[in-house]
Write a protein that holds these residues in place. Structure first.
Motif, mmCIF file in Angstrom:
data_model
loop_
_atom_site.group_PDB
_atom_site.id
_atom_site.type_symbol
_atom_site.label_atom_id
_atom_site.label_comp_id
_atom_site.label_asym_id
_atom_site.label_seq_id
_atom_site.Cartn_x
_atom_site.Cartn_y
_atom_site.Cartn_z
ATOM 1 N N ASP A 14 0.840 -1.194 0.000
ATOM 2 C CA ASP A 14 0.000 0.000 0.000
ATOM 3 C C ASP A 14 0.871 1.238 0.000
ATOM 4 N N HIS A 15 0.370 2.278 -0.653
ATOM 5 C CA HIS A 15 1.064 3.563 -0.696
ATOM 6 C C HIS A 15 0.246 4.582 0.084
ATOM 7 N N PHE A 16 0.960 5.374 0.888
ATOM 8 C CA PHE A 16 0.301 6.363 1.742
ATOM 9 C C PHE A 16 0.925 7.737 1.519
ATOM 10 N N ASN A 17 0.089 8.735 1.218
ATOM 11 C CA ASN A 17 0.534 10.119 1.330
ATOM 12 C C ASN A 17 0.591 10.449 2.819
ATOM 13 N N GLN A 18 1.736 10.996 3.255
ATOM 14 C CA GLN A 18 1.933 11.232 4.682
ATOM 15 C C GLN A 18 2.489 12.618 4.933
ATOM 16 N N ILE A 19 1.990 13.218 6.031
ATOM 17 C CA ILE A 19 2.529 14.494 6.491
ATOM 18 C C ILE A 19 2.716 14.406 7.991
ATOM 19 N N SER A 20 3.924 14.786 8.428
ATOM 20 C CA SER A 20 4.223 14.809 9.855
ATOM 21 C C SER A 20 4.702 16.199 10.218
ATOM 22 N N SER A 21 4.163 16.764 11.342
ATOM 23 C CA SER A 21 4.570 18.101 11.755
ATOM 24 C C SER A 21 4.247 18.284 13.236
ATOM 25 N N LYS A 22 4.612 19.447 13.761
ATOM 26 C CA LYS A 22 4.297 19.740 15.163
ATOM 27 C C LYS A 22 2.818 20.026 15.325
ATOM 28 N N GLU A 23 2.243 20.785 14.405
ATOM 29 C CA GLU A 23 0.805 21.029 14.405
ATOM 30 C C GLU A 23 0.311 21.123 12.970
ATOM 31 N N MET A 24 -0.998 21.054 12.827
ATOM 32 C CA MET A 24 -1.567 21.002 11.492
ATOM 33 C C MET A 24 -2.958 21.650 11.521
ATOM 34 N N TRP A 25 -3.276 22.363 10.421
ATOM 35 C CA TRP A 25 -4.602 22.975 10.251
ATOM 36 C C TRP A 25 -5.223 22.474 8.944
ATOM 37 N N ALA A 26 -6.567 22.435 8.953
ATOM 38 C CA ALA A 26 -7.273 22.094 7.718
ATOM 39 C C ALA A 26 -8.573 22.884 7.676
ATOM 40 N N TRP A 27 -8.887 23.428 6.491
ATOM 41 C CA TRP A 27 -10.123 24.190 6.311
ATOM 42 C C TRP A 27 -11.013 23.465 5.301
ATOM 43 N N PHE A 28 -12.337 23.539 5.570
ATOM 44 C CA PHE A 28 -13.287 22.774 4.753
ATOM 45 C C PHE A 28 -14.333 23.696 4.144
ATOM 46 N N GLU A 29 -14.837 23.259 3.001
ATOM 47 C CA GLU A 29 -15.913 23.983 2.329
ATOM 48 C C GLU A 29 -16.803 22.957 1.640
ATOM 49 N N ASN A 30 -18.106 23.025 1.952
ATOM 50 C CA ASN A 30 -19.051 22.041 1.403
ATOM 51 C C ASN A 30 -18.608 20.604 1.711
ATOM 52 N N LYS A 31 -18.159 20.429 2.962
ATOM 53 C CA LYS A 31 -17.741 19.125 3.485
ATOM 54 C C LYS A 31 -16.507 18.569 2.802
ATOM 55 N N LYS A 32 -15.775 19.383 2.051
ATOM 56 C CA LYS A 32 -14.542 18.940 1.403
ATOM 57 C C LYS A 32 -13.400 19.850 1.833
ATOM 58 N N MET A 33 -12.176 19.257 1.928
ATOM 59 C CA MET A 33 -11.024 20.048 2.354
ATOM 60 C C MET A 33 -10.672 21.073 1.283
ATOM 61 N N LYS A 34 -10.552 22.327 1.719
ATOM 62 C CA LYS A 34 -10.228 23.421 0.802
ATOM 63 C C LYS A 34 -8.742 23.786 0.871
ATOM 64 N N ARG A 35 -8.218 23.734 2.077
ATOM 65 C CA ARG A 35 -6.816 24.139 2.280
ATOM 66 C C ARG A 35 -6.301 23.463 3.535
ATOM 67 N N ALA A 36 -4.976 23.176 3.558
ATOM 68 C CA ALA A 36 -4.351 22.574 4.724
ATOM 69 C C ALA A 36 -2.987 23.214 4.944
ATOM 70 N N GLU A 37 -2.549 23.226 6.208
ATOM 71 C CA GLU A 37 -1.254 23.827 6.531
ATOM 72 C C GLU A 37 -0.593 23.000 7.626
ATOM 73 N N ALA A 38 0.690 22.623 7.376
ATOM 74 C CA ALA A 38 1.496 21.910 8.362
ATOM 75 C C ALA A 38 2.583 22.850 8.845
ATOM 76 N N ILE A 39 2.775 22.904 10.179
ATOM 77 C CA ILE A 39 3.667 23.902 10.766
ATOM 78 C C ILE A 39 4.708 23.209 11.643
ATOM 79 N N SER A 40 5.982 23.556 11.395
ATOM 80 C CA SER A 40 7.135 23.175 12.230
ATOM 81 C C SER A 40 7.493 21.703 12.063
ATOM 82 N N ASN A 41 8.760 21.498 11.692
ATOM 83 C CA ASN A 41 9.326 20.152 11.530
ATOM 84 C C ASN A 41 8.472 19.290 10.599
#
Length: 618
Positions: free
Chosen positions: A507-534
């Motif tokens: 299996d292949h996985f898209n992965q993101i690791s960070s200190k904190e993470m934000w995600a914004w949604f619109e019409n129940k779908k992710m519109k934007r995401a942000e990973a912060i620090s490390n």
């Protein structure tokens, strides 16, 4: 001058004859006594019962042999009869000594020991063997003293001394301990102090008025039993029933069969219930429904006060208050304090807010807006843990945990808001999102839902981990999410047809690791995401032409922003990065998994029925 056999006899001759007769009788008595004393010197004598009526006193006496009262003695003035321990006095009487009967006139008074007293204007007394009956009329008053005093008044009364009971046939009244009982026909047994009343029966007490057609009454216990339809009126309520037991001393009414209690803004329908007209307490032992000020209670057994609305219900009972319904095996409720408590298989339904809660134990204060739900406290197996269902949206949300606590602030104001806590072993399911955590907290002030201690959130093929996950809602849909501490996101990619045929492919996985993470949604779908620090990234680009994986990108940066279009990645921004793109067949061993990688599909809730068993991380 006295008249005997219609012959005039002078007083002098009468007295002389009487004197000689008495002397002769005395001599005979002495001789008889001497003979008996010699023959029965050592024998005890037994006293025989004397059944005769004795005329002990009268101011005047005459014998009417041929007149209207032929064969009877006519006595007047302070007349006194004695018969088997009873004393009867009157102004005058006709005494038939042979028949052991007399008629008494004027201030008739019969006294039997210290317990019975009968007064009347007129009476017939029959003292013959096997009869012993008094028939009194005109202003009859019977007073019976046995532990307490019972008074019977009527215009016509028959008293049977042999069976020790009295009855009347033309309206009477009994007064017992302040309670008045009236009827057209009545019977009173002095030995048991039990009475029977028939036709137009009415029982009046200080706080009640009972009407029926047939009634049995026990003066010892002050207990009345109506054998037919009965109505009890009090200051605040009316009782209607077909079979009634009523305690006139305590004001408790026991209703059997279809019965109804009606008061201001209140009705009780019961098949087997009790109601106190003074304290307004009610008890139920059969199917019952109480409606009071908009609250509807159904139960088979319990207690309820219509004044204080204090409730204790056992067996399976239901309380409906407006849009809220509470069902439990045992229920306690205090309307003054707003407190409610339920035990055993509790169901709470809020139709207005479209949510439902089941648990083993529940308590709630509707005035303070505070509530708590958990398993039954005495159940070691922790059966019936809280299970909450919210169906206010298109997709129903299900939440399960060991305990759920509710707090409300600024109650009964426009600025009221609530906070809910679920802990521990929280599991959540909705078709589009699932989650587990050690605990959960949410509030309506800023519409935030927080998952604490090893939370996991799944959405489609995406999995989100962190120390805490904050989910912010807007109009009951997800607006944004914030992962605080050790944030990690993984997305499982769909395999191609060739990979599905290749058993060695992984299996292949898209992965993101960070200190904190934000995600914004619109019409129940992710519109934007942000990973912060490390920030560490493993990303597999897709060829838009044939949807095949081009390779794998490994990237390190301090901040990354991802912009989505219709839920798909459109472009990425970083503030400088170092990275490498590997062909799919040249990815170094271990590089396809970031250090924080973990995939917990095996403990993911599959549906609402998969929430009840806690599945820890492996």
């Amino acid at each position: 001058m006295a008249v005997f056999g219609n012959k005039d006899v002078t007083l002098h001759r009468f007295l002389h004859y009487t004197h000689l007769q008495k002397a002769f009788l005395v001599i005979l008595s002495l001789l008889a006594f001497s003979v008996l004393a010699m023959g029965q010197k050592h024998k005890k004598t037994t006293k025989t019962t004397d059944d005769r009526i004795y005329l002990e006193h009268a101011d005047n006496l005459r014998y009417d042999q041929y007149g209207p009262q032929g064969g009877k003695q006519v006595v007047t003035g302070n007349v006194k009869f004695i018969h088997k321990g009873s004393i009867l006095t009157c102004d005058s009487a006709y005494f038939d000594q042979n028949a052991e009967k007399f008629q008494a006139f004027g201030r008739v008074h019969m006294k039997q020991g210290d317990t019975l007293d009968i007064k009347a204007n007129y009476a017939d007394y029959d003292g013959g063997v096997g009869r012993e009956m008094l028939t009194a009329s005109k202003n009859v008053v019977l007073t019976h003293k046995k532990k307490k005093t019972t008074v019977l008044t009527t215009d016509s009364l028959v008293y049977d001394r042999l069976y020790d009971f009295a009855y009347y046939l033309n309206n009477g009244k009994i007064v017992d301990n302040g309670t008045e009982l009236t009827s057209e026909w009545g019977e009173y047994h002095l030995d048991t102090q039990k009475a029977t009343f028939v036709y137009t029966v009415r029982v009046k007490g200080k706080d009640f008025d009972l009407e029926t057609d047939t009634l049995m009454y026990d003066a010892n216990t002050s207990l009345a039993h109506s054998l037919g339809p009965a109505i009890v009126h009090s200051d605040k309520t009316t009782i209607e029933t077909k079979d009634l037991y009523f305690d006139s001393k305590t004001n408790w009414a026991h209703m059997l069969g279809p019965s109804k209690v009606t008061g201001k803004d209140m009705t009780i329908d019961t098949e087997d219930g009790e109601y106190n007209t003074k304290t307004e307490d009610a008890r139920f032992n059969g199917p019952s429904t109480i409606v009071n000020k908009g609250t509807i209670i159904t139960t088979d057994k319990g207690e309820y006060n219509t004044k204080t609305e204090l409730t204790r219900l056992t067996h399976r009972s239901t309380v409906v208050n407006g849009d809220r319904t509470l069902i439990a095996d045992t229920l306690y409720s205090d309307d003054k304090t707003g407190y409610q408590e339920g035990f055993g298989d509790v169901i709470f339904v809020d139709k207005k807010n479209k949510n439902e809660l089941t648990c083993g134990y529940f308590k709630y204060n509707k005035k303070e807006g505070h509530g708590f739900a958990t398993a039954r406290p005495w159940d070691k197996n922790r059966d019936r843990l809280p299970f909450m269902k919210d169906y206010s949206q298109k997709d129903t949300l299900y939440v399960h945990g060991d305990s759920i606590r509710l707090e409300s602030f600024n109650v009964d104001t426009d600025s009221m808001w609530r906070k809910v806590h679920a802990y521990p072993h929280v599991r959540v399911y909705r078709k589009d999102v699932q989650a587990i955590a050690d605990s959960l907290s949410g509030n309506t002030l800023d519409s935030v839902l927080i998952l604490y201690r090893d939370p996991i959130v799944w959405h489609g093929q995406q999995q989100l981990l962190g120390d805490e996950i904050h989910v912010y809602m807007r109009d009951s849909t997800v607006d944004r999410a914030h992962v605080v501490g050790n944030a990690f996101s993984a997305e499982l990619l769909q395999r191609s047809s060739e990979e599905k045929l290749n058993s060695k492919s992984t299996d292949h996985f898209n992965q993101i690791s960070s200190k904190e993470m934000w995600a914004w949604f619109e019409n129940k779908k992710m519109k934007r995401a942000e990973a912060i620090s490390n920030v560490l990234v493993d990303y597999y680009p897709i060829d838009d032409a044939d949807s095949t994986i081009i390779g794998m990108v490994y990237c390190e940066t301090d901040t990354m922003r991802m912009f989505m279009n219709d839920g798909k990645l459109d472009h990425i921004w970083t503030c400088g990065n170092t990275g490498t793109m590997y062909p799919l067949n040249q990815v170094p061993t271990g590089r396809d998994r970031l250090p924080k990688f973990a995939w917990y599909e095996d403990i993911r809730p599959k549906d609402q029925n998969d929430l009840f068993e806690w599945k820890p991380k492996k």
